[in-house]
Design a protein around this motif. Structure first.
Motif, short mmCIF file in Angstrom:
data_model
loop_
_atom_site.label_atom_id
_atom_site.label_comp_id
_atom_site.label_asym_id
_atom_site.label_seq_id
_atom_site.Cartn_x
_atom_site.Cartn_y
_atom_site.Cartn_z
N GLN A 1 -16.56 68.31 116.59
CA GLN A 1 -17.08 68.31 115.22
C GLN A 1 -16.08 67.63 114.29
OE1 GLN A 1 -18.65 72.29 114.10
NE2 GLN A 1 -17.73 72.93 116.04
N ALA A 2 -16.51 67.36 113.08
CA ALA A 2 -15.59 66.81 112.08
C ALA A 2 -14.61 67.90 111.66
CB ALA A 2 -16.38 66.32 110.87
N PRO A 3 -13.39 67.50 111.29
CA PRO A 3 -12.40 68.50 110.87
C PRO A 3 -12.90 69.41 109.75
CG PRO A 3 -11.35 66.37 111.15
CD PRO A 3 -12.82 66.14 111.32
N CYS B 1 -4.67 72.94 112.82
CA CYS B 1 -4.08 71.64 112.50
C CYS B 1 -5.15 70.56 112.43
CB CYS B 1 -3.04 71.25 113.56
SG CYS B 1 -1.54 72.24 113.46
N TYR B 2 -6.09 70.62 113.38
CA TYR B 2 -7.18 69.64 113.39
C TYR B 2 -8.04 69.77 112.14
CZ TYR B 2 -11.46 67.26 114.77
OH TYR B 2 -12.55 66.43 114.80
N GLY C 1 -5.78 68.81 108.84
CA GLY C 1 -4.83 67.70 108.87
C GLY C 1 -3.37 68.10 108.76
N SER D 1 0.19 68.10 110.27
CA SER D 1 0.72 67.14 111.24
C SER D 1 1.81 67.71 112.14
CB SER D 1 1.22 65.89 110.54
OG SER D 1 2.11 66.24 109.52
N GLY E 1 0.46 67.25 121.72
CA GLY E 1 1.19 65.97 121.74
C GLY E 1 0.32 64.83 121.26
N LYS E 2 0.51 63.68 121.90
CA LYS E 2 -0.20 62.47 121.49
C LYS E 2 -1.64 62.45 122.00
CE LYS E 2 3.63 59.59 121.82
NZ LYS E 2 4.40 58.79 122.72
N ASP F 1 -8.19 61.00 118.85
CA ASP F 1 -7.13 60.50 117.97
C ASP F 1 -6.38 61.64 117.28
OD1 ASP F 1 -9.08 61.34 116.29
OD2 ASP F 1 -9.42 59.42 115.29
N PHE F 2 -6.61 62.84 117.74
CA PHE F 2 -5.90 64.02 117.21
C PHE F 2 -4.55 64.17 117.93
CE2 PHE F 2 -5.62 68.86 117.63
CZ PHE F 2 -4.94 69.02 116.44
N SER F 3 -3.47 64.12 117.16
CA SER F 3 -2.12 64.23 117.72
C SER F 3 -1.31 65.22 116.90
CB SER F 3 -1.41 62.87 117.67
OG SER F 3 -2.14 61.90 118.39
N VAL F 4 -0.70 66.18 117.55
CA VAL F 4 0.13 67.14 116.82
C VAL F 4 1.18 67.72 117.75
CG1 VAL F 4 -1.25 69.23 117.24
CG2 VAL F 4 -0.01 68.99 115.08
N ASP F 5 2.32 68.08 117.19
CA ASP F 5 3.36 68.75 117.95
C ASP F 5 3.45 70.21 117.54
OD1 ASP F 5 4.47 66.67 119.60
OD2 ASP F 5 5.19 65.74 117.74
#
Lengths: 462, 216
Positions: free
Chosen positions: A52-54, A125-126, A129, A131, A162-163, A169-173
């Motif tokens: 789904q959309a964020p 996070c998704y 947004g 990061s 991670g990447k 295209d969702f990337s987070v640490d």
């Protein structure tokens, strides 16, 4: 299926009947592994979110009214919305610094199901947004740190963190961070100070919400462990299903730790709002009543910071609003049961001593006042109390929290409840919390204080 | 030798790289120093100051705020007995008194053989399992005085104490300073990437790419 019994590999947790939103894996001995998590629906909530959309995920969280499980009970979806629109980056800080007396459920969630927490972090996070995520675990919780370290390593390896997570295209640490022994760091601005490598002292307010100005001055969401652990179930099942549990204003389940003088103390996940203190304390599925030969004298309904309740209040539901109107708070989900063998002065002193030891020292009324309170209570308990000590105690308390302090009703004396919250002369609620046991104990058990004071053989000083 | 070893410096640099600002790593780094020596020395604090780019006084300022950091040598095993309200109700203070007698020390003291330091601590989040304690942050739950004596005897004899809960069965109780036995091992190659906040001025890509029309 619920066994209705203690779970040996999760000491303290009782597998009580009912829907389990956050403890569903506790029955498995290897519940903390990625393998078990995936075999039992782990990361399905993340996949549902990524489909789904964020802002749709944010909408679900807002619609479901996921109340914060740390103590304040603020709706997570609303809190998320406080981030200013065009300020980047935004951060997520997970509050796993659980240390309110009587409280433990975040520790079990981190030890028993670290992947569920990680999944919850990823969903948050998704959705808005964020990061980077910092998982702040209480320093003394070595096993939780170890389980989370192992789980993060597994999840990074498997591509859940991670990447380009799961090919999107969702990337987070997510960074494991841990504290070093300071109760006050559970306060969200102190938590941020600590995460910046500083002494853990709360920040001056306003701004009241780190969502506006938080870590490194950036928008920062601070969410409790249990709050985030709710998100995977919510994303899989949706807001409507979530709201089928609990009450209209407090949907979903919540974990409660019931300790003290009951037959079966334990941590129970129950539906909020529709379950009562009475159900938990006396129910066969829960604590099964006060220990034999004794009766309930008083109980702490929401952690050491909460004003006390008494036998006539047990029918209150586990929901913030009515408990607040009754003069106390649902707080951190910690219920401490005290039977008729308990010395009210001694119990009061022990809780006050905690706040005196944990005061960070930033605000004078708390730094000085909590120590005064402890010393006065100690001498009363030791039989060295002075006739003016009760008034002195209430006066010191009034300097930390001016005006009528929240307290339960007392029908036998014809006294009404003073609703929550207290006022404060301090930056954070730690100092004012020290007043809770004092006003509660003196209003109800003044005769116990008087008896100890009048037993003084010699009055020292003028 | 109180500065960090070369291996720990490498580990420290890896930890620092996970934060947008180096000073954020300070508390985990102080734990690393304490893991190496069992306590936190002035030399260690000075070394950490170099690594994160602050003064030694700032490191000390942070360090002294937190109870777990010890600024002088302590026992191999830190014995922390809880006396907060839930434990007090079920014998926490009696357990502490027994521990004082059994070890021959008061809270804050260390046994002559350097094995045990005793502390009376605030709530350690095992309230339904009162009275409880931690030994090097591993739980002992619903303890009788006999249970306490057995745990101490096991540790003295170098046996694994069955009375303490570990992450995996039979796992050793590390000496004071070591918390979890495993670490996060996320290297830069696996990470999404960490930037100082001033170098990030835009919304993350997924937020823009996936936003629906009504983003309010």
């Amino acid at each position: 299926m619920s066994t209705g019994e203690y779970v040996p590999h999760a000491p303290g947790y009782v597998d009580s009947p009912g829907t389990k939103m956050v403890t569903s894996r506790f029955g498995y001995e290897d519940s903390y592994t990625l393998e078990r998590s995936l075999a039992t629906g782990g990361y399905e909530g993340l996949k549902a979110a990524l489909a789904q959309a964020p802002d749709a995920c944010h909408g679900i969280t807002r619609d479901a009214t996921v109340l914060g499980r740390g103590g304040a009970g603020f709706p997570a979806g609303i809190k998320w919305g406080f981030c200013p629109a065009e300020v980047w980056p935004r951060y997520l800080v997970v509050n796993g610094d659980e240390s309110e007396p009587g409280t433990y459920k975040d520790r079990l969630l981190m030890e028993r199901d670290p992947h569920q927490l990680i999944e919850g972090c990823l969903i948050a996070c998704y959705a808005i947004g964020l990061s980077q995520c910092f998982l702040y675990v209480r320093g003394e919780m070595a096993i939780a740190q170890q389980r989370l370290a192992d789980a993060l390593n597994e999840a990074y390896e498997a591509g859940y963190i991670g990447k380009n997570i799961l090919g999107t295209d969702f990337s987070v640490d997510i960074i494991l961070h841990w504290g070093a022994g300071a109760y006050i760091v559970g306060e969200e601005t102190a938590l941020i100070e600590s995460l910046e490598g500083n002494r853990g002292m709360p920040r001056l307010k306003p701004p009241f919400f780190p969502a506006a100005v938080g870590l490194y001055g950036q928008p920062t969401i601070v969410n409790n462990v249990e709050t985030l652990a709710n998100l995977p179930w919510l994303m899989v099942n949706g807001a409507d299903a979530y709201k089928e549990h609990g009450s209209e204003t407090s949907p979903g389940t919540r974990m409660f730790a019931v300790s003290g003088h009951v037959k079966r103390p334990g941590v129970y996940e129950v539906e909020q709002g529709i379950t009562t203190y009475e159900d938990l304390i006396y129910g066969d599925d829960y604590c099964q009543g006060i220990r034999d030969g004794h009766e309930l004298k008083m109980f702490i309904p929401g952690g050491g910071s909460a004003p006390w309740l008494f036998p006539e209040h047990v029918s209150l539901p586990l929901e913030a609003r009515p408990v607040g109107a009754a003069g106390t708070m649902l707080g951190s989900g910690a219920i401490v049961i005290m039977d008729d063998s308990t010395d009210a002065v001694k119990a009061c002193l022990r809780v006050v001593r905690f706040f005196a030891r944990e005061s960070c020292g930033k605000c004078a009324p708390c730094r000085e006042g909590t120590s005064w309170e402890e010393k006065i209570l100690q001498r009363i308990l030791d039989g060295n109390g002075r006739p003016e000590d009760i008034d002195l105690l209430l006066d010191v308390a009034d300097n930390i929290s001016p005006g009528p302090y929240p307290v339960a009703s007392d029908e036998s004396q014809g006294l009404e409840a003073v609703p929550f919250p207290p006022r404060q002369t301090t930056i954070c609620p730690l100092g004012p919390s020290s007043v809770a046991p004092i006003t509660s104990a003196i209003r109800r058990f003044r005769h116990e204080f008087d008896a100890k004071i009048s037993g003084v053989p010699v009055e020292v000083g003028s | 030798m109180s500065r960090l070893t070369d291996a720990n410096v490498a580990l420290a640099r890896e930890m620092i790289a996970r934060y947008p600002r180096p000073k954020s790593a300070l508390i985990p780094l102080l734990h690393l120093a304490q893991e190496q020596e069992g306590w936190v020395s002035d030399d260690a604090m000075a070394h950490l100051a170099e690594l994160v780019g602050v003064t030694a006084a700032e490191v000390r300022g942070t360090c002294t705020f937190y109870e777990m950091f010890k600024l002088h040598p302590v026992g191999t095993y830190m014995v922390n007995v809880c006396t907060n309200i839930s434990c007090q109700l079920l014998g926490g203070e009696e357990l502490l008194h027994h521990a004082e007698e059994a070890l021959g020390i008061r809270p804050g003291g260390t046994t002559e053989d350097g094995l045990f330091t005793l502390e009376d601590v605030e709530c350690i989040a095992a309230c339904t399992e009162a009275p409880c304690m931690q030994v090097n942050y591993r739980y002992g739950l619903r303890l009788s005085t006999d249970d306490f004596d057995q745990i101490i005897a096991d540790l003295r004899a170098g046996r694994h104490p069955q009375g303490l809960v570990t992450a995996n069965p039979g796992e050793p109780i590390p000496s004071h300073g070591t918390l979890g036995l495993t670490r996060q091992q996320t290297g830069e190659s696996k990470m999404a990437g960490v930037l100082p906040p001033e170098q990030v001025n835009e919304a993350p890509v997924w937020l823009n790419a996936n936003a629906t029309e009504d983003a309010s």
